[in-house]
Motif scaffolding. Structure first.
Motif, PDB file in Angstrom:
ATOM      1  N   THR A  18       5.097   4.376   5.872  1.00 36.34           N
ATOM      2  CA  THR A  18       3.861   4.173   5.123  1.00 36.34           C
ATOM      3  C   THR A  18       3.106   5.487   5.070  1.00 36.34           C
ATOM      4  N   GLN A  19       2.606   5.824   3.888  1.00 31.48           N
ATOM      5  CA  GLN A  19       1.907   7.089   3.667  1.00 31.48           C
ATOM      6  C   GLN A  19       0.573   6.799   2.985  1.00 31.48           C
ATOM      7  N   ASN A  20      -0.484   7.399   3.532  1.00 30.04           N
ATOM      8  CA  ASN A  20      -1.830   7.272   2.974  1.00 30.04           C
ATOM      9  C   ASN A  20      -2.316   8.656   2.563  1.00 30.04           C
ATOM     10  N   ARG A  21      -2.848   8.757   1.346  1.00 27.13           N
ATOM     11  CA  ARG A  21      -3.358  10.028   0.822  1.00 27.13           C
ATOM     12  C   ARG A  21      -4.797   9.842   0.355  1.00 27.13           C
ATOM     13  N   ALA A  69      -7.218   8.096  -3.869  1.00 29.41           N
ATOM     14  CA  ALA A  69      -6.700   7.511  -2.633  1.00 29.41           C
ATOM     15  C   ALA A  69      -5.519   6.623  -2.981  1.00 29.41           C
ATOM     16  N   SER A  70      -4.497   6.657  -2.139  1.00 29.11           N
ATOM     17  CA  SER A  70      -3.304   5.861  -2.415  1.00 29.11           C
ATOM     18  C   SER A  70      -2.596   5.516  -1.111  1.00 29.11           C
ATOM     19  N   ASN A  71      -1.831   4.442  -1.162  1.00 28.25           N
ATOM     20  CA  ASN A  71      -0.965   4.030  -0.068  1.00 28.25           C
ATOM     21  C   ASN A  71       0.410   3.731  -0.631  1.00 28.25           C
ATOM     22  N   GLU A  72       1.422   4.307  -0.007  1.00 29.20           N
ATOM     23  CA  GLU A  72       2.810   4.042  -0.366  1.00 29.20           C
ATOM     24  C   GLU A  72       3.540   3.522   0.864  1.00 29.20           C
ATOM     25  N   THR A 101       6.166   0.039  -2.432  1.00 32.58           N
ATOM     26  CA  THR A 101       4.940  -0.515  -2.980  1.00 32.58           C
ATOM     27  C   THR A 101       3.874   0.565  -2.970  1.00 32.58           C
ATOM     28  N   GLN A 102       2.950   0.480  -3.896  1.00 33.49           N
ATOM     29  CA  GLN A 102       1.881   1.472  -3.982  1.00 33.49           C
ATOM     30  C   GLN A 102       0.584   0.799  -4.386  1.00 33.49           C
ATOM     31  N   ALA A 103      -0.477   1.205  -3.702  1.00 38.75           N
ATOM     32  CA  ALA A 103      -1.843   0.859  -4.095  1.00 38.75           C
ATOM     33  C   ALA A 103      -2.556   2.175  -4.374  1.00 38.75           C
TER      34      ALA A 103
END
Length: 557
Positions: free
Chosen positions: A424-427, A483-486, A500-502
């Motif tokens: 999981t990656q948060n930017r 901002a994003s989460n993968e 998945t991506q938000a």
């Protein structure tokens, strides 16, 4: 005869009664025996965890134990008999057994063993395990995305001039299907406004990156990945990797432009096309703290100067080639002085100067191999003087321009779940850019038509620029937050990859400048200028300040 038998029986009973009772079995039951020993291999190494089985004779009572870390075992029989059978069994060794008997009334019996290796058993042991497949999001020139039409800047350093190295548009122009237009790069004819410039996948407002930065650039025209969006033309993605953990690398470049080494014709020399300047860039990456912090930094500084020809500083050849006679320029200077119209602006330089500085840096926390924290920053500032100078314009008709871009990005990457196979990656990023252009002279502008004879049969008509330049006025500020989460995981090893991506992004714009706020006069001749008879006058009376904000969000699988 009978009496004799009776006498013999009585004598035997008397002998039996006269002998003492023997109580040896009862004594043995009352005394405990301890069987102990040590197990080693044929190389004198202790054998820990060996199974010990001790059988007591003659009743076959069994006790079990194991050897400790030093190879020693011990077992106690509360009712000792003095006769025992000891059996030793250890994985990878030939089993052994030994009979231990009491001697000289001892009650602590010693049974040491030296085991030989069982090669046949070792050869039969086979251990198998499945290596866990972890998800990854590493994108490089050696692993392009599936189903994407993209190209990487392999060997691009030899196809971009030193002065253009680090320019994302110049690098993208080396890719197939990309062309340079006045407004920017175009992918297969699409407008440059449909492009998206990113840094490590996050929006980047633009600017020039340091030449010495250790990064890669890829240009994507189309992709089937629904988690990549925001562009319909080209996605120019600059990838700055983390610093190396094995080596400390340093690199630097220095380019010097000497006018003596430049060649042009008489026209170019008269127009001031020769320039001088330098550009220096340094970069470094490696570890700051051993196995804790790594860095990848680059800094770039440049300066270019030239002496362009202007209306009152150009030589006679430059004026004639521009279509105006030198005597007309002299007359124009005389008329402007009589009207009190300035020909030079406050702070207007004689030379055109371009100064630039850019910075790009990344710091990663890498102590925990399952988690990565990265902070990336960039900054670029370019300033130009003598904007709008030319052989038909006065120096007061020029302007100064500045272009500044900055940004800060934070990345949190971690493996989670069973077996740490899910990534999981948060930017989070914040960027800002501002472009400003300010005229040297805050007065209305004026254009004057002048007719000059280029030869005996031909007359040239030129438009001369005086006063201020009301059109070179810009104050454009923009900001972006993203901002994003993968979350990426594998199914059945490498067979299937899911993501998945938000994603969330906000953009803001503010424009405060008003072009042509002071107005522009037009004169058809020098005589009209001298008598102050303009043919037209235009001015923007009012223009509201523009403010805009846009918010976007998306979910993708």
């Amino acid at each position: 005869m009978i009496a004799l038998r009776i006498r013999l029986l009585c004598a035997a009973l008397a002998c039996l009664v006269s002998q003492p009772l023997v109580k040896q079995p009862l004594m043995a039951q009352a005394t405990a025996d301890i069987i102990r020993g040590r197990v080693i291999d044929d190389s004198a190494h202790v054998v820990a965890g060996a199974a010990i089985t001790i059988t007591r004779g003659p009743d076959r009572l069994v006790q079990t134990t194991t050897t400790d870390a030093t190879g020693i075992f011990s077992s106690r029989f509360e009712q000792g008999t003095g006769d025992y059978l000891v059996h030793v069994l250890a994985t990878g060794f030939v089993s052994a057994r030994r009979r231990v008997q009491r001697a000289d009334g001892e009650h602590e019996l010693i049974a040491d063993f030296t085991l030989a290796r069982d090669l046949t058993t070792l050869a039969a042991v086979k251990v198998t395990a499945d290596k866990p497949v972890r998800a990854s999001n590493n994108v490089s020139a050696f692993s392009p995305e599936t189903g994407a039409s993209e190209a990487w800047s392999n060997g691009v350093a030899g196809r971009v001039t030193p002065s253009g190295a680090g320019d994302a548009n110049a690098i993208a122009a080396t890719m197939p299907g990309v062309t340079i237009t006045p407004s920017g790069v175009s992918m297969l004819g699409s407008a440059s406004s449909s492009n998206l410039v990113t840094l490590n996948g996050v929006a980047m407002p633009g600017g020039t990156l340091p030449r010495a930065a250790r990064l890669e650039t890829r240009v994507t025209g189309a992709t089937f990945d629904p988690t990549r969006g925001g562009f319909s033309g080209a996605n120019i993605d600059n990838r700055l990797s983390a610093g190396g953990r094995d080596f400390q690398r340093r690199n630097g470049f220095f380019t010097f432009d000497a006018p003596q080494l430049q060649a042009t014709d008489a026209v170019g020399r008269s127009l001031g096309l020769l320039n001088s300047g330098f550009r220096g860039s340094v970069g470094a990456d490696g570890e700051i703290i051993r196995e804790t912090l790594v860095y990848n930094l680059a800094l770039d500084v440049g300066r270019t100067t030239s002496d362009p020809a202007t209306l009152f500083s150009g030589d006679a050849d430059a004026l004639r080639r521009a279509g105006v006679a030198p005597d007309s320029v002299a007359r124009l200077l005389q008329v402007a002085g009589g009207l009190g119209l300035p020909t030079t602006g406050l702070g207007a330089p004689e030379s055109r100067v371009h100064n630039s500085i850019s910075w790009l840096g990344r710091i990663d926390y890498v102590r925990d191999t399952l988690r990565t924290l990265a902070l990336t920053s960039f900054y670029s500032d370019a300033r130009d003087g003598a904007l709008g100078y030319g052989p038909l314009s006065a120096t007061a008709n020029g302007a100064a321009q500045s272009d500044r871009n900055m940004g800060l990005m934070f990345l949190h990457s971690q493996f989670v779940g069973e077996g740490h196979r899910v990534l999981t990656q948060n930017r989070v990023s914040v960027t800002q850019s501002r472009q400003r252009a300010t005229p040297y002279l805050a007065v209305p502008g004026a254009t004057v038509l002048v007719r000059s004879a280029s030869d005996a049969a031909t007359n040239d008509i030129a438009t001369l620029q005086l006063g201020g330049n009301p059109w070179l006025v810009t104050d454009d500020a923009r900001w972006t937050t993203e901002a994003s989460n993968e979350t990426i995981w594998m199914a059945r090893g490498n067979t299937h990859r899911f993501k998945t991506q938000a994603w969330f992004r906000g953009d803001g714009l503010q424009q405060d400048a008003t072009p042509n706020a002071l107005g522009q006069y037009s004169y058809n001749s020098l005589a009209d200028l001298a008598s102050n008879r303009p043919s037209s006058y235009s001015r923007t009376l009012t223009q509201p300040q523009r403010h805009a904000t846009t918010w976007n969000g998306a979910l993708a699988l």
